[in-house]
Write a protein that holds these residues in place. Structure first.
Motif: not given
Length: 146
Positions: A50-54, A58-63, A102-113
C-alpha cells in the motif's frame, strides 16, 4: 420529496446494503467484517504494498493532475482577464477558486505522505515495542539470575 418516494428510496438503499453487515453490533469474536469477509488487519507485506502504491502512483498522479489543472486554470484566467482595461468577474472568481483548490491538493499530498510513512513505520514501531517490552521483562526475570 413525497413520503412514498422517501420510503422507496429507503427500501432501495436497504436492498443494496449487504444483510450480513449489521451496523448495530460488534464484529464476530473470530474477527472479520462479516460472513466470508476478510479481517481488516493487514500483513506487513500488504502495508508495504500500500505504501508503494501511494509512492509510485497516487502522489505522482495527484501532483501531475494538480499541475495540469493549474495550467488550465491559468489559461482560463488569462482568457477572461482584462484586455482593454476591464475583464470578466469570472477571472477573479477562478483565481480564488483555484487558490482554495491548490490548498486542498497540498493537504491531500501531505495526507498521502503521512499515510505512506505510517504504513511503512507500523511494523517497525510494533517490533520496537515488542523489543522494549521483552527487554523490560528480561531485566525483572528471576530466570536470568536476578
Amino acid at each position: 420529496m413525497a413520503w412514498d418516494e422517501w420510503e422507496q428510496t429507503k427500501a432501495d438503499a436497504a436492498a443494496r446494503q449487504p444483510s450480513s453487515t449489521p451496523l448495530d453490533q460488534l464484529a464476530p469474536a473470530a474477527g472479520g467484517g462479516g460472513v466470508g469477509r476478510p479481517d481488516m488487519a493487514a500483513s506487513p507485506a500488504a502495508k508495504k504494498a500500500a505504501a508503494k502504491v501511494i509512492h509510485d502512483d497516487l502522489e505522482p498522479g495527484v501532483a501531475r493532475d494538480g499541475k495540469h489543472a493549474a495550467e488550465s486554470t491559468n489559461a482560463a484566467v488569462k482568457a477572461f482577464g482584462a484586455k482593454d482595461g476591464s475583464g470578466w468577474d469570472t477571472a477573479d472568481a477562478l483565481k480564488r477558486a483555484h487558490g482554495t483548490w491548490e490548498k486542498q491538493v497540498k493537504m491531500l499530498l501531505g495526507r498521502l505522505s503521512s499515510e505512506k510513512q505510517a504504513l511503512s513505520a507500523t511494523g517497525i514501531g510494533l517490533r520496537n515495542n515488542d523489543l522494549d517490552i521483552a527487554t523490560g521483562l528480561a531485566r525483572r526475570s528471576r530466570i536470568h539470575g536476578i
